[in-house]
Design a protein around this motif. Structure first.
Motif, PDB file in Angstrom:
ATOM      1  N   PHE A 148      -6.229   2.135 -12.804  1.00 49.51           N
ATOM      2  CA  PHE A 148      -6.738   0.759 -12.882  1.00 49.51           C
ATOM      3  C   PHE A 148      -5.882  -0.221 -12.073  1.00 49.51           C
ATOM      4  N   VAL A 149      -4.615   0.150 -11.838  1.00 51.56           N
ATOM      5  CA  VAL A 149      -3.714  -0.786 -11.132  1.00 51.56           C
ATOM      6  C   VAL A 149      -4.204  -1.053  -9.699  1.00 51.56           C
ATOM      7  N   LEU A 173      -7.120  -0.668  -8.607  1.00 53.61           N
ATOM      8  CA  LEU A 173      -8.435  -1.307  -8.724  1.00 53.61           C
ATOM      9  C   LEU A 173      -8.286  -2.817  -8.970  1.00 53.61           C
ATOM     10  N   CYS A 174      -7.296  -3.160  -9.812  1.00 52.80           N
ATOM     11  CA  CYS A 174      -7.007  -4.588 -10.067  1.00 52.80           C
ATOM     12  C   CYS A 174      -6.599  -5.281  -8.774  1.00 52.80           C
ATOM     13  N   TYR A 175      -5.778  -4.583  -8.004  1.00 48.52           N
ATOM     14  CA  TYR A 175      -5.284  -5.114  -6.724  1.00 48.52           C
ATOM     15  C   TYR A 175      -6.461  -5.406  -5.786  1.00 48.52           C
ATOM     16  N   LEU A 176      -7.383  -4.445  -5.768  1.00 46.45           N
ATOM     17  CA  LEU A 176      -8.569  -4.567  -4.917  1.00 46.45           C
ATOM     18  C   LEU A 176      -9.452  -5.731  -5.385  1.00 46.45           C
ATOM     19  N   ALA A 177      -9.605  -5.835  -6.691  1.00 45.61           N
ATOM     20  CA  ALA A 177     -10.443  -6.898  -7.253  1.00 45.61           C
ATOM     21  C   ALA A 177      -9.834  -8.270  -6.971  1.00 45.61           C
ATOM     22  N   SER A 230      -6.924   4.841  -5.858  1.00 47.30           N
ATOM     23  CA  SER A 230      -7.504   4.656  -7.183  1.00 47.30           C
ATOM     24  C   SER A 230      -8.414   5.823  -7.557  1.00 47.30           C
TER      25      SER A 230
END
Lengths: 212, 438
Positions: free
Chosen positions: B32-33, B35-39, B12
């Motif tokens: 952002f992809v 980051l979304c996965y991490l979130a 990311s």
């Protein structure tokens, strides 16, 4: 079920490749190759044949062609993404107007990433299926579990897609306003700080989970 | 922290920095992809708050008996796959049901029920206190592991072999009995034996009034009397080999387990025949139970037999000096004087312990009398090779090795009552009767 996962995985990986190839077709690099060979059919056939041959060789040697397909998709799509770099545009001077619009390129690139992620997920589900069946779990129960997991993954995909669309609307439309140089720098700096803070925040949260 | 967090964060950040470096909007946006996965990985928790309630049908079983285990696990929090596995000790065999289950934990509270039956053929005390679980994340590829513990354990007593089923007097009489008793109904000694219910003819003096009053409160009106050891009991000394030669066979079928079962059966047999039974081990562990009679003595021996199995797991110290059969006899010689007991040695005879068994028998024959040409020394030799034989060739090899052992033991056999017992082929009763009669 295993066969279904295999088929879906193949379809996802193949679709990702098609999207990557479409992106590649609208790049200066592809046009350069076209000028060299002089025939569009010949160029397309040569690229696809080379890709198929390499995939077959990798599959024969490692029995798993997916990592190679992933690399190939990224390699094919990167020229399309890089074409929209303002820095490279200034240095090399691409004729971006004749290619796909930035919105479509961005969306196709996102779709390709999601397809590759889905293919990877299907592979892990396939492995999970094998492990659970080996542990003598009832087949019906395993089906139910994996279906639930797939549904949850689709929820993640849809959430990410919506989030991406919102972000792209914000990034490409709202910020496409005319503004002073100073305001652009301030907005960019704020964006960088916000994003890096987000990454650090989530990373720190993860780091605090020492018991995992 | 799972490795994927570092990987995803790096991807990311790299995409973002590359996006800014090249002034590329697409790269910034797609960063952002991951980051979304991490979130998602962080904010959606794996199944947790697991509580396990477990019960077993009995806390004490006899080897070969079935044990039913019931388990109920409840999962309060999180989403994802939960695998639960109730740990079964290695000597147990799963007979029915399964000790493993996997569920999908959704929004609602998850519940897992396990019900299975296990069988154990080897004696010992086994903890059944661990239930392990593995929770997988619903999106990301990482798992959390955990264990729920309780204080459940099961005690497996050795099997009582068929010695008591010998009904015919002709056969029963052939099982060696000690020669040394002067009378079987001697005078009472001061050595306390056990408490038992009053029976007509018992002296009123022998009533234990304290215990009687306590049992009266429980609703038992029958008086309880003190029983004391009697003089002139026939004496049996059982010597069990616990050396490394006994560790032969598989986890479920092994020489050590059969030797424990033989001690259990022989002590039960002789105690029921009103003998005083003493028990000694030599080789690796040293257990000594002085002579005694009655059910209390049986339970004393049984308790020690169960411990032998647990001591098996202790590592062998090569440098340590373990007690040999000769030393064991020598150190207890004061107890044999005038008793003329029957000595029973339970071992697995091979070239390694030839001298030990020979010297031990020679030493024992000093303290006992001869029954015909032989002293009252009985050796139960457990032929272990048959336990490991699976196919025809292996059976042939085991027969060959047994025959070789018979040739080697020829000299020793002349000085005692020698019983070859192959647990794979026959019961202990059959082995004793066949060889003693012949």
């Amino acid at each position: 079920m295993k066969l279904l996962f295999l088929c879906l995985r193949t379809v996802a990986a193949f679709s990702a490749y098609i999207v990557a190839f479409i992106l590649f077709q609208y790049t200066p690099l592809f046009h350069l190759l076209l000028n060299i060979t002089g025939s569009s059919i010949g160029t397309i056939t040569a690229i696809n044949l080379t890709a198929a041959l390499l995939t077959a060789i990798i599959y024969m040697s490692t029995r798993n062609a997916f990592p190679f397909v992933r690399i190939m998709c990224v390699v094919l799509s990167i020229p399309a993404v890089v074409s929209y770099s303002k820095l490279l545009d200034k240095i090399i001077g691409f004729d971006i107007q004749s290619y796909l619009s930035i919105n479509i390129t961005s969306f196709l690139f996102f779709i390709m990433i999601m397809l590759l992620l889905t293919a990877g997920k299907l592979k892990s589900l396939e492995d999970e299926w094998e492990t659970l069946i080996e542990n003598k779990t009832c087949e019906e129960e395993v089906k139910k579990i994996l279906r639930s997991r797939m549904k949850f993954y689709l929820f993640f995909c849809s959430f990410t897609t919506v989030f991406y669309i919102v972000m792209s609307l914000f990034g490409f439309i709202v910020l496409d306003m005319k503004g002073s140089e100073q305001s652009i720098i301030i907005i960019a700096a704020l964006g960088v700080i916000l994003f890096i803070s987000l990454i650090i925040f989530i990373y720190k949260k993860w780091s605090s989970l020492v018991d995992i | 922290m799972p490795g994927f967090v570092l990987r995803t964060s790096t991807i990311s950040l790299t995409m973002l920095l590359a996006g800014f470096l090249f002034a590329n909007n697409i790269l910034i946006l797609t960063s952002f992809v991951p980051l979304c996965y991490l979130a998602f990985g962080y904010f959606i928790k794996v199944p947790g708050n697991i509580e396990v309630k477990k019960s077993i049908s009995r806390n004490r079983i006899i080897g070969g008996e079935l044990l039913e285990v019931k388990l109920k696990a409840s999962v309060e929090a999180g989403f994802g796959i939960l695998e639960i596995c109730d740990v079964v000790p290695p000597h147990f065999e799963l007979v029915e049901g399964s000790n493993y289950k996997v569920i999908w934990k959704g929004m609602e509270r998850g519940e897992i029920y396990l019900r299975y039956t296990i069988k154990c053929t080897t004696s010992g005390t086994y903890p059944m206190n661990a239930t392990k679980w593995k929770a997988r994340h619903s999106i990301c590829s990482f798992s959390e592991y955990g264990q729920c513990e309780n204080d459940i354990s099961v005690e497996v007593s050795p099997r009582l072999l068929e010695l008591r089923k010998v009904r015919g007097m002709s056969a029963a009489n052939k099982i060696p009995m000690p020669q040394g008793a002067l009378s079987s109904m001697g005078m009472n000694t001061n050595e306390f034996k056990e408490l038992r219910l009053y029976s007509p003819g018992d002296s009123f003096k022998s009533i234990n009034w304290k215990v009687t009053s306590r049992s009266l409160l429980r609703g038992n009106v029958w008086p309880v009397v003190n029983e004391f050891e009697r003089e002139g009991k026939k004496s049996v000394w059982i010597f069990l080999d616990t050396s490394r030669t006994m560790n032969f066979g598989s986890n479920v079928r092994n020489v050590k387990e059969y030797s424990i079962e033989a001690v259990n059966s022989l002590s039960d047999y002789y105690l029921k025949h009103n003998c005083s039974v003493a028990f000694l081990t030599y080789g690796h562990s040293t257990i000594a139970i002085n002579g005694g009679s009655g059910r209390n003595q049986y339970y004393r021996i049984l308790k020690e037999l169960i411990k032998i199995k647990d001591k098996k797991s202790e590592p062998y110290n090569i440098k340590a000096n373990f007690l040999t059969l000769y030393d064991a006899v020598n150190s207890y010689r004061q107890h044999f004087l005038g008793m003329r007991p029957l000595f029973v040695i339970i071992t697995r005879f091979c070239t390694n312990n030839y001298d030990e068994v020979k010297k031990g028998i020679e030493r024992m024959s000093r303290y006992t009398i001869r029954k015909g040409a032989l002293p009252s020394v009985m050796v139960v030799n457990i032929d272990g090779y048959g336990l490991m034989a699976e196919n025809q060739a292996e059976k042939l090899a085991s027969n060959l090795l047994d025959s070789m052992n018979r040739i080697i033991s020829k000299e020793v056999r002349k000085n005692c009552i020698w019983i070859d017992w192959d647990p794979a082929r026959e019961s202990l009763t059959e082995a004793i009767i066949k060889q003693v009669v012949s």
